[in-house]
Enzyme design. Structure first.
Site, PDB file in Angstrom:
ATOM      1  CB  SER A  14      -8.185   3.429   3.108  1.00 36.92           C
ATOM      2  OG  SER A  14      -7.313   2.752   3.974  1.00 36.92           O
TER       3      SER A  14
ATOM      4  CB  SER B 246      -8.322   0.516   5.898  1.00 34.29           C
ATOM      5  OG  SER B 246      -9.001   1.729   5.936  1.00 34.29           O
TER       6      SER B 246
ATOM      7  CE  LYS C 246      -3.879   1.874   2.795  1.00 31.95           C
ATOM      8  NZ  LYS C 246      -4.702   1.648   4.008  1.00 31.95           N
TER       9      LYS C 246
END
Lengths: 488, 93
Positions: free
Chosen positions: A155, A179, A80
């Site tokens: 997210s 997330s 990420k």
């Protein structure tokens, strides 16, 4: 197809020299070149650097390095865009970081590399991890490999989409209110939020420091256990990292649930829960019973306050953490007559709408005159939420629920209403507030269109072994985890 | 939230907003504050606040010299620098 294998299948082939680490990486990169135009999971990737790591892994394999020594040897794993990877760009899917390049590796990156992984790529996310769909990315919205008119969740949407599209064998994300688990659920894969303090946050750009944890996205539960084994454990560079030994998670994967008590939550029968999600999770609970678990109803009386508590505490911590993006030491600076004007202009130009909303909200709830009414009160309710869980865990070994109230929604469906978007995290946020662990495993599909549904298994603080045991036994007794998205 | 002054709070947060942003964010934050106000229903008498789920106290490390980032590495992302220092607008007249 090589890219569609699980990590345990791939490492088996690598150990038997049936394929090379180079082949494994190539299978991911070739596929990425083909499908990422549709999925848009990667912000960028450094193929040459990844190739050099894969070649080093092949030299290790040739020299006889065993999986026991390096359990992730030759496995391509993507990150990420919120984790520092030395020499690589880092943006947190925000404009404000400009041309930032990470000067050091996050502890998880160091540990993945020490375990032999080929670490590459920057995966799209909601800006600074604030959101549930990746629509808050300053770059673009990532799309769900099961249906590209829909969001992948957030997210860590890029993390989930990239694994579901077989662009990498696993990815590493962060979970502050769901997330990791919510996008894993929406993309039909496995995602783990470890207990607070289990994985070092050093090198993770902080959103809400008392809630953030790093965890893996994988195709099955065993792979998540393998990655967590590699990245968990005390790190003196993170003062909230807990100094205790990490158990052997693979040993917990017994496939047997006899003697376990599993809780279902009375208060989770909420409106807004999609009937197909509800039905799939109820079937999963029956399956757990068939596998030998005893199902017990538990009560978490303060559940209804979790979202309100979270949306005070997380923005408050974010407003403090994001103060570092001031345009002085890094950031795309917008000049001003004095430092205060420089700060305000830089942040006004660099932050997106959701980040501005949360930083301003957090500033307000911490400001003089409102601190007691909002922030302190929320911290007290947090105690009540945590106590609810600790009490429930006196009766049961794990708790199960839907991961998300609905399957993947359409791009644009909720982006106009921030509060509606916040409520899509309703089943996941209390886990972060309580500091316990959670995993999402695939437990079915909606009929038309065919979209994945996830089952959340919550475990006690540092109860990852039981959490994995329940998730693994369920997974292995079903075929959901063998399903691959149309873009895989 | 009648006393929520978006202009003032944005200034505290050091975020420059356009008038349109002020209007839109102000309305949205009003809604969110209305929602979180439900915490007022909860009886928190005698409840200790939780700052961290696992508070560790007095975390120290041995006082040993270890490696650190070279100066130029630490400065590499600076938007403006000179002589190994960050350049900022004048603070004191």
């Amino acid at each position: 197809m090589l890219r569609q294998l699980t990590i345990s299948e791939l490492t088996g082939r690598l150990a038997r020299r049936e394929c090379s680490a180079r082949d494994a990486l190539r299978s991911c990169l070739d596929h990425l070149a083909q499908v990422d135009g549709q999925v848009k999971a990667f912000l960028s990737h450094d193929a040459a650097d990844a190739l050099a790591q894969a070649e080093a892994a092949d030299r290790d394999l040739a020299a006889g390095v065993t999986p026991a020594e390096k359990p992730l040897l030759g496995v391509p794993i993507a990150l990420k865009d919120v984790l520092c990877h030395r020499g690589q760009p880092l943006n947190c899917s925000s404009k404000i970081l400009g041309q930032f390049v990470s000067p050091y590796d996050a502890t998880v990156v160091e540990r993945l590399k020490a375990a032999g992984a080929v670490v590459f790529g920057r995966l799209n996310m909601d800006e600074f991890a604030m959101g549930s769909s990746t629509e808050n990315s300053a770059f673009w919205t990532t799309l769900n490999p099961w249906d590209t008119s829909r969001i992948p969740g957030g997210s860590s949407g890029g993390c989930a989409a990239s694994v579901a599209a077989s662009e990498c064998f696993a990815s590493i994300g962060s979970d502050t209110g769901g997330s990791i688990r919510q996008p894993a659920s929406l993309c039909g894969i496995v995602g783990v939020k470890p207990t607070y303090g289990l994985v070092s946050r050093y090198g993770l750009v902080a959103f809400a420091s008392s809630l953030d944890q790093i965890g893996p996205f994988t195709k099955d539960v065993r792979d998540s256990a393998t990655i967590l084994q590699a990245i968990a454990g005390h790190d003196r560079r993170d003062s909230t990292s807990v100094p205790q030994p990490v158990p052997d998670y693979a040993k917990a994967l017994t496939g047997d649930l006899r003697g376990l008590r599993i809780g279902i939550v009375k208060e989770f029968n909420i409106g807004g829960l999609d009937p197909e999600v509800d039905a799939a999770v109820k079937l999963a609970v029956k399956q757990l019973e068939t596998l030998g678990a005893e199902i017990v109803e538990v009560s978490l009386p303060h559940s209804d306050y979790a979202a309100a508590t979270y949306y005070i505490i997380a923005p408050a911590e974010a407003s403090a953490n994001l103060a570092r993006f001031d345009g002085i030491r890094y950031c795309a600076r917008v000049d001003g007559r004095d430092p205060a004007e420089l700060n305000s202009r830089t942040r006004g130009a660099g932050f997106g709408a959701e980040v501005k909303r949360r930083v301003i909200l957090g500033t307000y709830v911490l400001s003089s005159g409102y601190y007691d009414a909002f922030y302190l009160r929320a911290q007290k309710v947090r105690t009540l939420i945590r106590n609810d869980f600790l009490k429930a865990f006196e009766q049961v070994d794990a708790i199960v629920s839907p991961t998300a109230p609905t399957a993947a929604f359409k791009v644009g469906e909720k982006s106009g209403d921030p509060l509606q978007m916040y409520l899509s995290d309703i089943f996941t946020i209390s886990c972060n507030l309580a500091g316990i662990c959670g995993i999402s495993v695939p437990c079915g599909f909606t009929k038309s269109p065919k979209l994945p549904i996830g089952l959340q298994v919550l475990g006690k603080p540092f109860g990852e072994e039981t959490m994995f045991r329940v998730a693994h036994a369920y997974e292995q007794s079903t075929d959901w985890h063998r399903e691959r998205s149309p873009l895989a | 939230m009648s006393d929520f002054d978006i202009h003032y709070v944005a200034k505290l947060a050091r975020i420059e907003l356009t008038p349109e942003e002020e209007q839109k964010l102000g309305d949205q934050l009003g809604n969110i504050l209305g929602y979180v106000a439900k915490l007022k229903e909860v009886d928190v008498t005698g409840v200790e606040p939780t700052a961290h789920a696992f508070p560790l106290v007095n975390v120290v490390r041995p006082d040993e010299v270890t490696g650190s980032l070279p100066h130029d590495e630490a400065m590499r992302n600076a938007p403006a620098k000179a002589g190994g220092l960050f350049v900022v607008p004048k603070i004191v007249e």
